[in-house]
Write an enzyme that holds these catalytic residues in place. Structure first.
Site, short mmCIF file in Angstrom:
data_model
loop_
_atom_site.label_atom_id
_atom_site.label_comp_id
_atom_site.label_asym_id
_atom_site.label_seq_id
_atom_site.Cartn_x
_atom_site.Cartn_y
_atom_site.Cartn_z
CE1 TYR A 33 124.45 79.12 -39.77
CE2 TYR A 33 122.29 79.70 -41.26
CZ TYR A 33 123.53 79.91 -40.62
OH TYR A 33 124.27 80.95 -41.27
CE LYS A 149 123.24 77.84 -44.49
NZ LYS A 149 123.69 79.29 -44.36
CD GLU A 180 131.15 82.88 -47.31
OE1 GLU A 180 130.09 82.67 -47.96
OE2 GLU A 180 131.33 82.39 -46.32
CG LEU A 205 127.88 78.08 -47.25
CD1 LEU A 205 127.99 77.00 -46.37
CD2 LEU A 205 126.44 78.66 -46.74
N1 PDD Z 1 122.84 82.45 -45.35
N2 PDD Z 1 127.51 82.59 -47.16
C1 PDD Z 1 127.31 82.49 -45.82
C2 PDD Z 1 127.82 82.96 -44.83
C3 PDD Z 1 125.71 82.44 -45.47
O1 PDD Z 1 125.50 82.33 -44.41
C4 PDD Z 1 124.92 82.18 -46.74
C5 PDD Z 1 123.36 81.88 -46.32
C6 PDD Z 1 125.41 82.22 -47.91
C7 PDD Z 1 124.52 81.92 -49.02
O2 PDD Z 1 123.91 80.42 -49.12
P1 PDD Z 1 122.56 79.90 -49.77
O3 PDD Z 1 122.42 80.40 -50.92
O4 PDD Z 1 122.90 78.54 -49.54
O5 PDD Z 1 121.66 80.72 -48.93
C8 PDD Z 1 126.71 82.43 -48.27
C9 PDD Z 1 121.60 82.08 -44.90
C10 PDD Z 1 120.39 82.35 -45.88
C11 PDD Z 1 121.37 82.62 -43.56
O6 PDD Z 1 122.17 82.45 -42.64
O7 PDD Z 1 120.13 83.27 -43.15
#
Ligand code: PDD
Length: 283
Positions: A33, A149, A180, A205
């Site tokens: 996703y 993801k 993270e 991620l």
């Molecule tokens: N989550 N690490 C994880 C495990 C994440 O699920 C996310 C993002 C990030 C940050 O990635 P980005 O900067 O590309 O949003 C790091 C999204 C926002 C979610 O699951 O809602």
């Protein structure tokens, strides 16, 4: 106003937007996703989100269900139909619907795709940023490819945080280093003023907001060090914060109940949040 979701080729009223019971996203979490910020009705960093989507899909050997150009139109159309000016657009691609079997379904099984969009109250993010958020730490018990993801321990970790009055959980690896957050990347500012975040290896991620903040850090002339840090170091840091497309930059003011710095959002996180969109791409 009624919400609309895009499901496998059709725009459906949200309440009637269904996937098949045999969809492998539902059966096995067999999908990936993306969450992309929407600002002023435009997509933030679409190009990088699409590049990461392709990487995740390739790693799982799932085909992109339509051309990138068509997908871009679907994302925009979903945003438009939901009248989202500021919020997020979410997309999930799964390995499709097929008789339940752990092994991949027959070649030619169409991947599934769902797109939703919703408005987020910008004031809420600002209020949170003004107060700062609490995080807890949990062991990183996830699989070895968290750079794709795709997620369930993340759900459990976030719930643990909520149950302990915190907004985020930071995963800690077997060596004691923070990897993270359950849905965000983790950062600290050292007592010497350096901004530290873990390198984007297979342990995290590679966040799009992370990439934007790296550019913002450089533009502000701050020192950046990409290295791992422990929860203890983070508790003793001058500042800590998290980044994600849905949160931009959120200062962290407590870790496992201990205040970070003076227990208030710090100037570095606040400035990075303020400057963030100068370094993001709008399309
Ligand atoms: N989550 N690490 C994880 C495990 C994440 O699920 C996310 C993002 C990030 C940050 O990635 P980005 O900067 O590309 O949003 C790091 C999204 C926002 C979610 O699951 O809602």
């Amino acid at each position: 106003m009624s919400r609309i979701a895009y499901v496998n080729g059709r725009y459906r009223p949200h309440g009637e937007a269904m996937v098949h019971v045999e969809d492998r996203g539902f059966q096995f979490s067999d999908g990936v996703y993306e969450v992309c910020e929407v600002r002023g009705g435009r997509l933030v960093d679409e190009r990088r989100h699409m590049a990461r989507l392709k990487r995740s899909l390739d790693a799982l050997r799932i085909a992109l269900p339509m051309s990138s150009a068509a997908l871009s139109i679907v994302l925009r159309e979903t945003v438009r139909r939901n009248r989202v000016r500021d919020g997020i657009v979410y997309l999930q691609v799964t390995r499709g619907a097929a008789r339940r079997d752990h092994a991949f379904p027959p070649a030619g099984t169409a991947p599934g795709i769902v797109v939703t969009a919703r408005t987020l109250d910008p004031g809420r993010g600002e209020r949170l940023a003004a107060e700062g958020i609490a995080v807890i730490t949990v062991p990183d018990n996830r699989w070895g490819r968290v750079d794709i993801k795709s997620v369930l321990p993340n759900v459990l970790a976030k719930q643990a945080a909520r149950e302990q009055g915190a907004r985020e959980a930071w995963f800690v690896d077997a060596q004691g280093f923070v990897t993270e957050g359950s849905s965000s990347n983790a950062w600290i500012v050292t007592p010497g003023g350096a901004v530290v975040t873990r390198p984007a290896d297979h342990g995290i991620l590679s966040g799009i907001a992370r990439a934007v903040v790296l550019d913002t850090v450089a533009a502000q002339g701050l020192t950046l060090i990409e290295r791992a840090f422990t929860a203890k170091e983070a508790q003793a840091a001058r500042e800590a914060f998290v980044t994600a497309a849905s949160q931009i930059v959120q200062p962290v003011v407590r870790i496992d109940g201990k205040p970070v710095g003076d227990g208030r959002p710090g100037p570095v996180a606040t400035a990075l949040r303020r400057e963030f969109h100068r370094h993001a791409e709008l399309s």
